[in-house]
Write a protein that holds these residues in place. Sequence first.
Motif, PDB file in Angstrom:
ATOM      1  N   ARG A 114       0.853  -1.188   0.000  1.00  0.00           N
ATOM      2  CA  ARG A 114       0.000   0.000   0.000  1.00  0.00           C
ATOM      3  C   ARG A 114       0.886   1.234   0.000  1.00  0.00           C
ATOM      4  O   ARG A 114       0.729   2.138  -0.815  1.00  0.00           O
ATOM      5  CB  ARG A 114      -0.908   0.014   1.231  1.00  0.00           C
ATOM      6  CG  ARG A 114      -1.732   1.298   1.328  1.00  0.00           C
ATOM      7  CD  ARG A 114      -2.929   1.164   2.252  1.00  0.00           C
ATOM      8  NE  ARG A 114      -2.546   0.870   3.619  1.00  0.00           N
ATOM      9  CZ  ARG A 114      -2.787   1.685   4.659  1.00  0.00           C
ATOM     10  NH1 ARG A 114      -3.397   2.845   4.464  1.00  0.00           N
ATOM     11  NH2 ARG A 114      -2.445   1.343   5.890  1.00  0.00           N
ATOM     12  N   ASN A 173      -2.938  -1.618   8.146  1.00  0.00           N
ATOM     13  CA  ASN A 173      -3.736  -0.966   9.197  1.00  0.00           C
ATOM     14  C   ASN A 173      -4.642   0.110   8.613  1.00  0.00           C
ATOM     15  O   ASN A 173      -4.470   1.297   8.845  1.00  0.00           O
ATOM     16  CB  ASN A 173      -2.812  -0.387  10.269  1.00  0.00           C
ATOM     17  CG  ASN A 173      -3.614   0.118  11.443  1.00  0.00           C
ATOM     18  OD1 ASN A 173      -4.690  -0.409  11.725  1.00  0.00           O
ATOM     19  ND2 ASN A 173      -3.114   1.129  12.120  1.00  0.00           N
ATOM     20  N   ARG A 174      -5.647  -0.328   7.891  1.00  0.00           N
ATOM     21  CA  ARG A 174      -6.562   0.602   7.251  1.00  0.00           C
ATOM     22  C   ARG A 174      -7.777   0.834   8.140  1.00  0.00           C
ATOM     23  O   ARG A 174      -8.003   0.140   9.130  1.00  0.00           O
ATOM     24  CB  ARG A 174      -7.002   0.043   5.900  1.00  0.00           C
ATOM     25  CG  ARG A 174      -5.795  -0.428   5.087  1.00  0.00           C
ATOM     26  CD  ARG A 174      -6.141  -0.694   3.668  1.00  0.00           C
ATOM     27  NE  ARG A 174      -6.342   0.566   2.958  1.00  0.00           N
ATOM     28  CZ  ARG A 174      -6.262   0.674   1.634  1.00  0.00           C
ATOM     29  NH1 ARG A 174      -5.993  -0.390   0.889  1.00  0.00           N
ATOM     30  NH2 ARG A 174      -6.462   1.836   1.056  1.00  0.00           N
ATOM     31  N   THR A 175      -8.554   1.801   7.733  1.00  0.00           N
ATOM     32  CA  THR A 175      -9.773   2.155   8.455  1.00  0.00           C
ATOM     33  C   THR A 175     -10.947   1.955   7.506  1.00  0.00           C
ATOM     34  O   THR A 175     -10.840   2.292   6.324  1.00  0.00           O
ATOM     35  CB  THR A 175      -9.675   3.619   8.919  1.00  0.00           C
ATOM     36  OG1 THR A 175      -8.542   3.727   9.766  1.00  0.00           O
ATOM     37  CG2 THR A 175     -10.916   4.047   9.668  1.00  0.00           C
ATOM     38  N   TYR A 176     -12.028   1.394   8.015  1.00  0.00           N
ATOM     39  CA  TYR A 176     -13.172   1.063   7.175  1.00  0.00           C
ATOM     40  C   TYR A 176     -14.444   1.703   7.721  1.00  0.00           C
ATOM     41  O   TYR A 176     -14.490   2.131   8.873  1.00  0.00           O
ATOM     42  CB  TYR A 176     -13.359  -0.459   7.110  1.00  0.00           C
ATOM     43  CG  TYR A 176     -12.166  -1.163   6.498  1.00  0.00           C
ATOM     44  CD1 TYR A 176     -12.111  -1.435   5.136  1.00  0.00           C
ATOM     45  CD2 TYR A 176     -11.083  -1.537   7.292  1.00  0.00           C
ATOM     46  CE1 TYR A 176     -11.019  -2.065   4.570  1.00  0.00           C
ATOM     47  CE2 TYR A 176      -9.974  -2.173   6.737  1.00  0.00           C
ATOM     48  CZ  TYR A 176      -9.948  -2.434   5.375  1.00  0.00           C
ATOM     49  OH  TYR A 176      -8.859  -3.047   4.823  1.00  0.00           O
ATOM     50  N   SER A 228      -9.028   2.253  13.360  1.00  0.00           N
ATOM     51  CA  SER A 228      -8.234   1.449  12.436  1.00  0.00           C
ATOM     52  C   SER A 228      -8.324  -0.015  12.850  1.00  0.00           C
ATOM     53  O   SER A 228      -8.796  -0.345  13.942  1.00  0.00           O
ATOM     54  CB  SER A 228      -6.785   1.898  12.464  1.00  0.00           C
ATOM     55  OG  SER A 228      -6.189   1.507  13.692  1.00  0.00           O
ATOM     56  N   VAL A 237     -13.463   1.081   2.349  1.00  0.00           N
ATOM     57  CA  VAL A 237     -12.233   1.678   2.892  1.00  0.00           C
ATOM     58  C   VAL A 237     -12.454   3.148   3.196  1.00  0.00           C
ATOM     59  O   VAL A 237     -13.154   3.840   2.464  1.00  0.00           O
ATOM     60  CB  VAL A 237     -11.088   1.528   1.876  1.00  0.00           C
ATOM     61  CG1 VAL A 237      -9.854   2.300   2.355  1.00  0.00           C
ATOM     62  CG2 VAL A 237     -10.754   0.066   1.675  1.00  0.00           C
ATOM     63  N   ASP A 270      -9.627   5.657   4.619  1.00  0.00           N
ATOM     64  CA  ASP A 270      -8.345   5.935   5.268  1.00  0.00           C
ATOM     65  C   ASP A 270      -8.114   7.418   5.505  1.00  0.00           C
ATOM     66  O   ASP A 270      -7.031   7.831   5.883  1.00  0.00           O
ATOM     67  CB  ASP A 270      -7.184   5.403   4.408  1.00  0.00           C
ATOM     68  CG  ASP A 270      -7.111   3.885   4.451  1.00  0.00           C
ATOM     69  OD1 ASP A 270      -7.657   3.306   5.394  1.00  0.00           O
ATOM     70  OD2 ASP A 270      -6.499   3.302   3.545  1.00  0.00           O
TER      71      ASP A 270
END
Lengths: 434, 434, 434
Positions: free
Chosen positions: A214, A354-357, A400, A430, A432
Amino acid sequence: MYSIQGTSPDAMMREMDELIKELYPICRSITGNGVRQTLRIIQRQIPLVIHEVASGTQVFDWTVPKEWNIRSAYIKNVRGEKIADFADSNLHILNYSIPFKGKLTLDDLKKHIFTIPDHPDWIPYRTSYYKETWGFCLPHRKLLGMQDQEYEIFIDSSLQNGHLTYGEYYLAGETADEVLLSCHICHPSLCNDNLSGIALMVSLAKHLSQTVRRYSYRLLFIPGTIGSIAWLALNESRVSTIKHGFVIAGVGDKGHFTYKKSRRGNAEIDRVFGYILRQSSDGSQTTDFIPYGYDERQFCSPGFDLPIGCVMRTPHGQYAEYHTSADNLEFISLGSLKDSFDKCLSTLTVLDNNRTYVNQNPKCEAQLGRRGLYQSIGAQKRVGEMAMLWVLNLSDGTHSLLDIAERSGLEFSVIKKTADLLLEHDLLRVSDSR
Amino acid sequence: MYSIQGTSPDAMMREMDELIKELYPICRSITGNGVRQTLRIIQRQIPLVIHEVASGTQVFDWTVPKEWNIRSAYIKNVRGEKIADFADSNLHILNYSIPFKGKLTLDDLKKHIFTIPDHPDWIPYRTSYYKETWGFCLPHRKLLGMQDQEYEIFIDSSLQNGHLTYGEYYLAGETADEVLLSCHICHPSLCNDNLSGIALMVSLAKHLSQTVRRYSYRLLFIPGTIGSIAWLALNESRVSTIKHGFVIAGVGDKGHFTYKKSRRGNAEIDRVFGYILRQSSDGSQTTDFIPYGYDERQFCSPGFDLPIGCVMRTPHGQYAEYHTSADNLEFISLGSLKDSFDKCLSTLTVLDNNRTYVNQNPKCEAQLGRRGLYQSIGAQKRVGEMAMLWVLNLSDGTHSLLDIAERSGLEFSVIKKTADLLLEHDLLRVSDSR
Amino acid sequence: MYSIQGTSPDAMMREMDELIKELYPICRSITGNGVRQTLRIIQRQIPLVIHEVASGTQVFDWTVPKEWNIRSAYIKNVRGEKIADFADSNLHILNYSIPFKGKLTLDDLKKHIFTIPDHPDWIPYRTSYYKETWGFCLPHRKLLGMQDQEYEIFIDSSLQNGHLTYGEYYLAGETADEVLLSCHICHPSLCNDNLSGIALMVSLAKHLSQTVRRYSYRLLFIPGTIGSIAWLALNESRVSTIKHGFVIAGVGDKGHFTYKKSRRGNAEIDRVFGYILRQSSDGSQTTDFIPYGYDERQFCSPGFDLPIGCVMRTPHGQYAEYHTSADNLEFISLGSLKDSFDKCLSTLTVLDNNRTYVNQNPKCEAQLGRRGLYQSIGAQKRVGEMAMLWVLNLSDGTHSLLDIAERSGLEFSVIKKTADLLLEHDLLRVSDSR
């Protein structure tokens, strides 16, 4: 912990071992041919770009120094015996010694000699980059044996306008956001202090080049202090793309792994290393930032304040072999190097994932049963189902996956796999942007 | 700890001792000639301005009361013997007793008598400022011995329109921002409770007058409660310049030093006292704010919420001698007074020097070596060098010197000296705007 | 703790006991006549409104299922003996079993039988709401005894379009701001799990109806999961008026009381329950939110994130009797029910009274003495006077009475009474706007 893409752990350890052994004899400094030779050897393994910065270039408060090279140096006694010879150990010469040829009385010579009385058989490593002088570093026992009234000194070095040399390896990822990794390449025959970091970073580079990324990754092989200062001065406009990073220092000694936090103390890289080290329960530790150490001093100077920590094992200055001839091939352990590699890679893996959804059915729970994600006969929940409930409940754009792993007590890898599954079922998207 | 400007510690202790002994016999109250006489004695040492506020003046929810003065008061038994005589102890009279002359049966008289059964030899100290009545305070043993059927009462006091008197000493500093110090001057012959505070504040005033001051200092010698209320009401417009402060209460008893935090709990004055007391490791303590105590009650009322704490030794009410004749010259100790002085002065010194700076070379480290600030042959760093690195790294306009001292673990005085040195070399500039 | 308005504790316990015993035999499910009958029995005690939601109604990601009813069901062996009979225990039938009539071999029948091998005499409780199938729940010992080759199965149930039924009781208060209480009514003959909650909520309803209420109260008697989802979907526009709430789960078992916090973790309801439970010192605990449990899962889904926790005693899944025939009348204790009631009511009482005030004389203290609120002869303060000082000092519009109770260490009830007294004297005004 994550396995190494394409290479067996044994093969990787063997490659690190061979690289360290090949680099060990070279006389490196902050400039000069030893650094060039080191970078060319690394280039055989990863396609480094080698940069040269001219002596005299102004880099913030500093000036790139003259280039130093050395061919030969010794002290001879009256019988013509060499008391100390650069050919035997490049640590014998005070790094950056100016050329000198002449005879000195023992008393005058002693002003130019450095020893470690507490470790009389070890040669210290000393430098004088910014004050033009010369000197020799000797085992203290050797100094005690010097009884002649006069000695012959010969230093065939040069200190002239030239260049500072460093290597840079850029791996583009899905986004332009960068992870910066950096190690120093300016120490002569010292193993833990600079060769361990170089070997580990080469292995990381080879591994990262074969993975889906990423983030983009920028790996710097630079002389300490002046190298990072020069790089920051010449790349100031691109610093804002650096989102995470760490400096790789002495990572081969037999002590426990240490992560020194960035100046911010709560950057994402600090949290991820903290998470990985808490899981290992093997004596690993995180320590708070202090403004002394390796190139994190520059990256974390107040004008940059980058989220960059530093990895090492025993902190420098806390082991007697530091900056002496005893930091040699026997001082480091392949097991330690491998463990350091694993922890760095685990951290980078969590960081990259370590993404945020955002839950696409945020009002009440989604009906997982009709999507085949949930058992149909009501009973106690399994781990996978709990992970789904946690990810869906906390995915509101502010948590996250690491936040969710920490709050739920479930492993990051389980949380990550669960998020992937929910993403497939269009239950997440997603987000982010935070 | 900091030494006292111009005066030896012994001389200072002697001066405090003499002042307390001179003030001890005077019958003070919240108004009247006892207060005036006290302030005039203080004026011999520091150039106090004495203010008079007329009875009847409305000050917020309160009214300045009538002025009370007393010349004589006694109880005589049938044989003409004085059972209690104001001339023997001014505690014998209920403070603010109205004039009275007459004969009372023992039963009726008892309604006007206060004693402490648990300490039968001590005279209690009682007041009745806002309810017009009269009374006597006696050793309980004396009350037990009263067998006559009738007693003669004589109170030659006056309660008339007049003034409330207080003293104010203003020391201008480099800025108009003020530190407010305050002590109460309304207690008659009580030593710890009001004389210790007066003596300490006079010594602080003399010392501060001889130092370079960033802050301006305002020292109030005021009657408790009504004095601070009157001062705040009459000076409301200038309250915004008060940046720090503390009330000085009983600071001479032999207990440990106590700093009671301001209502805010995390004001700079709270942090600095916390820092100084943690360093002393002698049983000193900080306690949380409670809305009962001395004039911090008024300064910390919600409409003002000033960053003002209170210093004392044993908190009031936690020692039996509080508000009794046993709070006498023997109850206090010059050593305790000196220790209280030292801690207050150390706190004021840190506070006055707790500035915030901005590193003028914020991008990467400054090259300290070429400025002669750093050793040239690379080796382990000394304390002074670590202090330079810390000050430069954290001086970004958001960290005060105290922040840096706390984070680095280095002493405030080392950090302060380092900042001065770096300022000389133009590596810092002042930035107190935060 | 607070006493119960109008009813003696004994009478209340007797009423709870009678209600549970009356409801115990009924075969409830998430739809059907068992729920209707349950609600009609409750209606005899509180004026519930009964709502019917048609099968097929879309409620967020879910669809209201067909209505299930059952009259009879059994397994017969070759000798015509009933191995399991719905008439003996409504747990014998897999809840939501479709109609079936036929003969099966033992091997085929076993695919439809559920038992608990670890507790061979207990009947498990199992459901299949969203997958059309049928089944029987048996004591494991009974299964072991089944030796015949063939069994006769009879299930006289219906699964047809109909309605989901729930009850709602609204008690208007001084403000439209609501406290939401909810319990599930969908379990057949289980005592702790659903009957204890129903009985406690009925008692709370009767009590609350007789008190002065600042808040309005909405009490939901709903089938688990689909009931709360349906209610939220149909009442989405009014959700913003819900300011606090909790779900009432298994509150009758002999374990300690547990409050599970809302997803927010620091909502006022979380703080009040924490305060009440800290005071009880009887093993009560608060636990952090997890996204599994009762209808708080829906109320705390990220799209609502309501400040709603859950009360229970032993958390579900932590006692073997959970979802088995052993959760029977003997499993619960009236003492536990009463204790759960007391803690819920104490919490609601604090919550309802937890207002925020503004001191009307914020600058310096108000003169309490001339209002008769303070003793006139100066001496140590009594609790009531300390409470006045605390309430006046902290009432600046940012501290609730609970904040003041916690900071002062004084009991909430003392703080509340003090605020009422000060309000009478116009020293405070209400300021709940925060």
